[in-house]
Design a protein around this motif. Structure first.
Motif, short mmCIF file in Angstrom:
data_model
loop_
_atom_site.label_atom_id
_atom_site.label_comp_id
_atom_site.label_asym_id
_atom_site.label_seq_id
_atom_site.Cartn_x
_atom_site.Cartn_y
_atom_site.Cartn_z
N ASP A 70 0.87 -1.17 0.00
CA ASP A 70 0.00 0.00 0.00
C ASP A 70 0.91 1.22 0.00
OD1 ASP A 70 -1.60 2.18 0.59
OD2 ASP A 70 -2.84 1.10 2.03
N SER A 71 1.00 1.87 -1.14
CA SER A 71 1.94 2.98 -1.31
C SER A 71 1.26 4.34 -1.25
CB SER A 71 2.68 2.83 -2.65
OG SER A 71 1.76 2.60 -3.70
N SER A 72 0.01 4.38 -0.78
CA SER A 72 -0.76 5.62 -0.82
C SER A 72 -0.17 6.72 0.05
CB SER A 72 -2.21 5.35 -0.39
OG SER A 72 -2.27 4.77 0.90
N GLY A 73 0.68 6.37 1.01
CA GLY A 73 1.29 7.38 1.86
C GLY A 73 2.59 7.94 1.33
N PHE A 74 3.07 7.41 0.21
CA PHE A 74 4.31 7.89 -0.40
C PHE A 74 4.00 8.92 -1.49
CE2 PHE A 74 5.64 3.60 1.02
CZ PHE A 74 6.74 3.96 1.80
N ALA A 75 4.91 9.85 -1.68
CA ALA A 75 4.78 10.81 -2.77
C ALA A 75 4.89 10.07 -4.10
CB ALA A 75 5.86 11.88 -2.67
N ILE A 76 4.08 10.48 -5.07
CA ILE A 76 4.00 9.76 -6.33
C ILE A 76 5.33 9.79 -7.09
CG2 ILE A 76 3.20 11.70 -7.74
CD1 ILE A 76 1.19 9.70 -9.02
N GLU A 77 6.14 10.82 -6.85
CA GLU A 77 7.42 10.93 -7.57
C GLU A 77 8.51 10.08 -6.94
OE1 GLU A 77 7.25 14.43 -4.64
OE2 GLU A 77 5.88 13.41 -6.04
N LYS A 78 8.19 9.35 -5.86
CA LYS A 78 9.20 8.55 -5.18
C LYS A 78 9.01 7.05 -5.41
CE LYS A 78 10.64 11.80 -1.64
NZ LYS A 78 11.00 11.99 -0.22
N GLN A 79 8.50 6.70 -6.57
CA GLN A 79 8.22 5.30 -6.85
C GLN A 79 9.47 4.43 -6.81
OE1 GLN A 79 5.77 4.88 -10.40
NE2 GLN A 79 4.71 6.78 -9.92
N TYR A 80 10.62 5.01 -7.11
CA TYR A 80 11.84 4.20 -7.17
C TYR A 80 12.28 3.71 -5.79
CZ TYR A 80 16.11 2.44 -9.26
OH TYR A 80 17.10 1.61 -9.71
N LEU A 81 11.76 4.31 -4.72
CA LEU A 81 12.16 3.90 -3.38
C LEU A 81 11.85 2.43 -3.11
CD1 LEU A 81 11.17 7.01 -1.23
CD2 LEU A 81 13.48 6.15 -1.64
N LEU A 82 10.73 1.94 -3.62
CA LEU A 82 10.39 0.54 -3.39
C LEU A 82 11.33 -0.39 -4.14
CD1 LEU A 82 6.49 0.42 -3.33
CD2 LEU A 82 8.10 0.46 -1.42
N ASN A 83 11.80 0.05 -5.29
CA ASN A 83 12.81 -0.73 -6.01
C ASN A 83 14.09 -0.80 -5.18
OD1 ASN A 83 13.72 -1.92 -8.80
ND2 ASN A 83 15.34 -0.52 -8.17
N ALA A 84 14.50 0.34 -4.63
CA ALA A 84 15.70 0.37 -3.80
C ALA A 84 15.53 -0.53 -2.58
CB ALA A 84 16.00 1.80 -3.37
N MET A 85 14.37 -0.46 -1.94
CA MET A 85 14.10 -1.29 -0.76
C MET A 85 14.22 -2.77 -1.09
SD MET A 85 10.43 -1.99 1.04
CE MET A 85 10.09 -3.29 -0.17
N THR A 86 13.63 -3.18 -2.20
CA THR A 86 13.62 -4.60 -2.56
C THR A 86 15.02 -5.08 -2.94
OG1 THR A 86 11.37 -4.25 -3.41
CG2 THR A 86 12.45 -6.32 -3.97
N CYS A 87 15.75 -4.27 -3.69
CA CYS A 87 17.12 -4.63 -4.05
C CYS A 87 18.00 -4.79 -2.81
CB CYS A 87 17.72 -3.58 -4.98
SG CYS A 87 17.10 -3.60 -6.67
N VAL A 88 17.87 -3.87 -1.87
CA VAL A 88 18.66 -3.93 -0.64
C VAL A 88 18.33 -5.20 0.14
CG1 VAL A 88 18.99 -2.87 1.63
CG2 VAL A 88 19.08 -1.46 -0.44
N ALA A 89 17.04 -5.51 0.27
CA ALA A 89 16.63 -6.70 1.01
C ALA A 89 17.20 -7.97 0.38
CB ALA A 89 15.11 -6.78 1.08
N LEU A 90 17.08 -8.08 -0.93
CA LEU A 90 17.60 -9.25 -1.63
C LEU A 90 19.11 -9.35 -1.51
CD1 LEU A 90 15.39 -9.21 -4.84
CD2 LEU A 90 15.75 -11.22 -3.41
N GLY A 91 19.79 -8.25 -1.77
CA GLY A 91 21.25 -8.26 -1.71
C GLY A 91 21.76 -8.62 -0.33
N GLU A 92 21.18 -8.02 0.70
CA GLU A 92 21.63 -8.29 2.06
C GLU A 92 21.33 -9.72 2.47
OE1 GLU A 92 21.42 -3.74 3.88
OE2 GLU A 92 19.89 -5.21 4.47
N MET A 93 20.17 -10.25 2.05
CA MET A 93 19.85 -11.63 2.41
C MET A 93 20.81 -12.62 1.76
SD MET A 93 16.54 -14.06 1.62
CE MET A 93 17.11 -14.39 -0.05
#
Length: 250
Positions: A70-93
């Motif tokens: 649910d991304s409704s609380g994020f600014a619409i121009e910050k869509q790339y943040l979820l990509n960064a989050m997912t990449c970090v989680a995968l890489g660190e795991m």
């Protein structure tokens, strides 16, 4: 923004589906999916990668899932943040749980072990008016597949470690790292993006790029919060969109 459900609290397990992203998207559009819902399949008959590329996986060998944010609380121009989050989680795991060396993020959304791709991400966003309503985060992680006849430079946890793993257990471990990265995103976007940039292939180093069949050399300076690649040429920073330029991994 804080949601009561954590990523992976509810998991739908499927033996076969055309695409977990399609399934999750349908649930969201029907109002049947809450934040954190995960759809996992043993096999996808029409798995997709970035910009319509296919994702080829042997049945029951790899981790194939999609999660609803649910991304409704994020600014619409910050869509790339979820990509960064997912990449970090995968890489660190992959680094900490499976001790795979030389893990890096090939911009924008592929995880590499050395010069071989081990994981990919596809995020599809739902925009309603001016609201970024939901994001469907598709993840493919090569776990036990050993041969990749139709893909160049692919690898898996098995190929990197010599060990087989239960994909459902890999998925459970990934949920832990996704939730940790999501909490990091909520508390400190800048820190999350620093973690993402540090994992970038060639960060603060000279790299070779290809643009319109022309090879160029520049210094990787990171990625902006809008997802633009920032390369330094002759002490000047240029920004590039996805598919405008390709990073060559040696």
């Amino acid at each position: 923004m804080r949601k009561t459900s954590r990523i992976g609290d509810v998991i739908i397990e499927l033996s076969e589906i055309d695409s977990t992203n399609n399934y999750a998207m349908k649930l969201v559009n029907e109002g049947m999916a809450e934040h954190g819902l995960v759809v996992r399949a043993d096999w996808q008959t029409a798995g997709r990668g970035q910009l319509g590329n296919s994702w080829i996986s042997e049945e029951s060998k790899n981790l194939l899932l999609s999660l609803v944010i649910d991304s409704s609380g994020f600014a619409i121009e910050k869509q790339y943040l979820l990509n960064a989050m997912t990449c970090v989680a995968l890489g660190e795991m992959v680094m900490s749980e499976y001790q795979v060396a030389n893990i890096s993020i090939k911009w924008p959304n592929d995880i590499y072990a050395g010069n071989r791709k081990i994981s990919g991400i596809l995020i599809e966003n739902i925009i309603r008016g001016q609201i970024w309503s939901h994001a469907i985060v598709g993840i493919g992680l090569n776990v036990n597949q050993q041969k990749f006849a139709d893909l160049n430079r692919a690898t898996s946890l098995y190929n990197e470690t010599g060990k087989a793993f239960k994909t459902n257990m890999v998925g459970k471990r990934l949920m832990k790292f996704l939730n940790e990265a999501y909490e990091r995103l909520l508390k400190n976007e800048d820190q999350l993006f620093m973690d993402y940039n540090k994992l970038l292939y060639g960060y603060n180093q000279a790299i070779t790029l290809k643009k319109n069949n022309e090879l160029m050399t520049g210094i990787m300076r990171g990625v902006s919060e809008q997802g633009l690649l920032e390369i330094e040429f002759d002490k000047k920073i240029r920004q590039f969109k996805h598919k405008e330029i390709d990073i060559l991994i040696s």
